[in-house]
Design an enzyme around this catalytic site. Structure first.
Site, PDB file in Angstrom:
ATOM      1  N   SER A 231       0.855  -1.190   0.000  1.00  0.00           N
ATOM      2  CA  SER A 231       0.000   0.000   0.000  1.00  0.00           C
ATOM      3  C   SER A 231       0.885   1.231   0.000  1.00  0.00           C
ATOM      4  CB  SER A 231      -0.880   0.025   1.249  1.00  0.00           C
ATOM      5  OG  SER A 231      -0.089   0.225   2.406  1.00  0.00           O
ATOM      6  N   ASP A 232       0.367   2.340  -0.559  1.00  0.00           N
ATOM      7  CA  ASP A 232       1.043   3.600  -0.272  1.00  0.00           C
ATOM      8  C   ASP A 232       0.887   3.819   1.227  1.00  0.00           C
ATOM      9  OD1 ASP A 232       2.375   5.981  -0.284  1.00  0.00           O
ATOM     10  OD2 ASP A 232       1.222   6.884  -1.918  1.00  0.00           O
ATOM     11  N   TRP A 233       1.676   4.728   1.757  1.00  0.00           N
ATOM     12  CA  TRP A 233       1.740   4.859   3.223  1.00  0.00           C
ATOM     13  C   TRP A 233       0.394   5.328   3.802  1.00  0.00           C
ATOM     14  CZ3 TRP A 233       5.362   2.368   1.455  1.00  0.00           C
ATOM     15  CH2 TRP A 233       6.484   1.993   2.156  1.00  0.00           C
ATOM     16  N   GLY A 234      -0.323   4.387   4.368  1.00  0.00           N
ATOM     17  CA  GLY A 234      -1.622   4.719   4.955  1.00  0.00           C
ATOM     18  C   GLY A 234      -2.781   4.519   3.994  1.00  0.00           C
TER      19      GLY A 234
END
Ligand code: BGC
Length: 752
Positions: A231-234
């Site tokens: 995932s992208d961060w968050g």
């Protein structure tokens, strides 16, 4: 466990498998200590290594990272049109990862620059997916050739920063397939990036992290992706839904692995799916193992600085060079008196803001370079690098300095605060105080060369009359100063070409009607008509077209020929000659123009390019192969790529608007047809190979009195042609019903 690999997922407990699907912390994978699986580091990217230091309180200090070579961000490097050079940048980055024990560097980002106001345009490659994919692949292959992984990001459709965490990008299948996915597709199919990072946004209603169509159907089942998706961060908002969709890794961890365990126990996650996702993580760790086992490696700081230097030279685009004002003569005996104006010459803007911000190993400004090379120049900063109003004292000092010089090098551009990850710009213009200063300087000295520093396109037209020369130098990384000096003083010729059109006005951009969206969504209403695909199709005036860039040399392209190599493939050859006495490179660009088509297609599209270095007077023949995809469009009717039969023009030139020669090839087409039904129009029956025979039979039966006769006046024929045949009774009553039935019966017989 064998010598060279970590255990398979079969050797792990349910809890251990679940633990592999989230990070150990913000920058590490989660190892499985009991089974000897390490938790390697993964970190940014994309134009150099950003390995953050840890602050005194034990937290990651995002503002401080270990020194790493700062290569030109993609805004610059994309103008090089040189995949081999980009490959070298990738190799160098990997060596720095090995030294710092980083298993995966988070990049490159290949999202399309849908609108030049987009905040991350500086770290994306192009408005054109072919160019983006064929350049950024150099990073992926270069890094991975050294046993370090990449993370191709942000999959997919992160084309704006406004509301980026949740905006719903509403995009047609055709625009997705032709514009927003091909750069990813090319790199996945050709280079198998070890990892892919999904985007924050939604696509057609579904967050990328939870998008099964995106992460499994397209990425894995269609393209054959073998790596892992993080995932992208968050960006992972639902561990279970994401894992089921095909997301292997949540970053950073939300410490919710128990959710995966419960879901696996109660059947919301199938055992095979968890195994697949966890095995992907083990495979990744295995791939990185050799490089991560190298101890004490030190990369060559000077050699990497030299790669950054070469990359910077090739990133510079010469937009204007009236009276051949460039190159300047550096020889003190012949030199003209030089004034350097603009704070950027002393304090370069060399990289973008946000997660890609790194600490360079060295930094040489343009002024430093002049001093090192013994080139004399008077300097005046002229303005401050902030958004504050103009400072009259700095302005008059600059004008005085300009008056006393023969030639003025004026360093202008966007200060750091003007563009970054996290927000979109609201204007394409440079700060007004810089434009006003240029006006004053030009009134004092007619020989002005503007050197621009900006991560994304800015408008040039409003002030271009005040500059005889304009160098678009984007963000050049740590070696921008020497690279600019090389180009300005003629040690090398500029060879950069625009990877993005420069419009006259932002309101000319086709995406402006839907930018940046409203009420949580953005409609990509321009469809496939992004950038030059719009400007060139609709004949709009642009300031500088896609693919454009001047050189100190002159070139001629001749003898263009195209030969068919298969039913729907061709090879293009051309001779390019350096017609000057300056050694330099030229980029030969091949555009395919489909002419008449069943769907609205752009006038032409880039489908091949090659950069050739030519000594003065030298000629070379270049060959560019065009595969079936070069001619295809995504058909929503067939839900597949489709090549229509017919003539295609092949244009060879040096920008989308500088076409030297055009030739044609006639393709067979892929033969796809759709079965005819009662819902097919009479016109569609007429052009179908089987349908045409049946239409002829209808006419014959009409003549023979076996079926009602069809009307033959022009107006009625027009109505008829656009009618599904189940509407024939509206026009012809009972007779129409008979004709339709006859047609369907005959068709059933013929297609047996
Ligand atoms: C960015 C990514 C980056 C990640 C880690 C995110 O905010 O969108 O590009 O890799 O942070 O820094």
């Amino acid at each position: 466990m064998s010598e060279s690999t970590y255990p398979s997922v079969k050797d792990l407990t349910l809890e251990e498998k679940a633990s592999l699907t989230s990070g150990g912390d913000a920058w590490h994978l989660q190892g499985v200590e009991a089974k000897g699986i390490p938790g390697y580091m993964i970190t940014d990217g994309p134009h150099g290594l950003r390995k953050s230091l840890t602050s005194s309180t034990g937290e990651t200090d995002l503002d401080n990272s270990v020194p790493a070579t700062c290569f030109p961000p993609a805004a610059g490097l994309s103008s090089s049109w040189n995949p081999e050079l980009i490959h070298k940048v990738g190799e160098a980055m990997a060596e720095e990862c090995i030294q710092e024990k980083v298993a995966v560097i988070l990049g490159p980002g290949v999202n399309i620059k849908r609108n030049p106001l987009g905040g991350r345009c500086f770290e994306y490659w192009s408005e054109d997916p072919y160019l983006a994919g064929h350049e950024a692949i150099g990073i992926v292959e270069g890094v991975q050739s050294k046993g370090v992984g990449t993370s191709l990001k942000h999959f997919a459709a992160n084309n704006q920063e406004t509301d980026r965490l949740r905006v719903d990008a509403r995009i047609s299948q055709r625009a997705l397939r032709e514009i927003y996915l091909p750069a990813f597709e090319h790199i996945v199919k050709t280079a198998q990036p070890w990892t892919i990072m999904c985007s924050y946004n939604r696509i057609n209603g579904v967050h990328s992290a939870q998008n099964h169509w995106l992460l499994t159907d397209v990425l894995r089942d269609e393209w054959g992706f073998e790596g892992i998706v993080m995932s992208d961060w968050g960006a992972d908002h639902d561990r279970v839904a994401s894992l089921n969709a095909g997301l292997n890794l949540e970053m950073p961890p939300s410490y919710t692995d128990d959710q995966i365990v419960y879901a696996a126990r109660d059947g919301r996650i199938a055992p095979a799916q968890l195994d697949r996702m966890a095995q992907g993580m083990i495979d990744l760790i295995n791939k990185a193992r050799a490089a991560m086992s190298i101890d004490g490696y030190r990369f060559d700081v000077d050699a990497h600085d030299e790669v950054a230097h070469q990359a910077a030279i090739e990133s510079i685009v010469l937009l204007k060079n009236d009276d051949a004002i460039l190159p300047l003569n550096a020889d003190p005996a012949a030199a003209r008196k030089i004034a350097v104006i603009g704070e950027f010459a002393r304090t370069p803007r060399y990289q973008g803001g946000g997660s890609s911000h790194i600490t360079p190993t060295k930094m040489t400004s343009f002024l430093d370079t002049l001093a090192e090379r013994g080139i004399k120049a008077d300097f005046a900063p002229g303005f401050t690098l902030d958004m504050e109003p103009a400072d009259p004292a700095l302005e008059s000092e600059a004008v005085e300095t300009a008056k006393n010089a023969d030639v003025v090098l004026m360093f202008l551009g966007l200060p750091e605060a003007a563009e970054s990850e996290g927000f979109d710009r609201d204007t394409l213009d440079m700060p007004a105080k810089q434009i006003a200063l240029l006006e004053q300087v030009a009134a004092a000295n007619k020989n002005v060369v503007v050197v621009l520093s900006n991560g994304s396109v800015i408008t040039v037209a409003p002030w271009a009359k005040n500059a005889k020369g304009i160098l678009e130098s984007w963000l050049l990384g740590q070696s921008g100063g020497p690279a600019l000096a090389d180009v300005i003083f003629g040690q090398g010729s500029p060879s950069g070409k625009l990877a993005q059109s420069i419009p006259l006005d932002i309101n000319d951009d086709p995406s402006m009607l839907n930018w940046p969206g409203e009420e949580g969504h953005v409609d990509y209403g321009e469809g496939v008509f992004v950038g030059y695909r719009y400007y060139d199709t609709y004949g709009k005036v642009v300031d500088y077209p896609f693919g454009y860039g001047l050189s100190y040399a002159t070139f001629e392209i001749a003898d263009v020929a195209a030969a068919k190599t298969g039913a729907n493939t061709a090879t293009v050859t051309a001779t390019v000659t350096n017609t000057s006495d300056v050694d330099a490179s030229e980029t030969v660009q091949v555009y395919v123009a489909p002419g008449k088509a069943d769907v609205a297609r752009p006038k032409h599209e880039l489908k091949g390019f090659t950069k050739v270095f030519l000594k003065a007077g030298e000629s070379k023949t270049v060959t560019i192969d065009l595969d079936e995809r070069a001619f295809a469009y995504w058909s929503e009717k067939y839900n597949d790529w489709h090549v229509e039969s017919g003539e295609y023009a092949i244009e060879v030139g040096t920008s989308s608007r500088d076409i030297a020669e055009t030739v044609t090839v006639a393709l067979d087409g892929d033969g796809k047809t759709q079965p005819l039904t009662e819902w097919s129009t009479y016109g569609e029956w007429e052009v179908d190979p089987f349908g045409a025979k049946i239409v002829a039979a209808v006419a014959a039966a009409g003549e023979a009195g076996e079926l009602p006769k069809l009307p033959d006046n022009a107006m009625m024929r027009m109505f008829l042609n656009s009618m599904p045949i189940n509407s024939l009774p509206t026009l012809l009553g009972e007779g129409g019903k008979k004709i339709a039935q006859f047609m369907l019966d005959e068709y059933a017989k013929l297609s047996k």
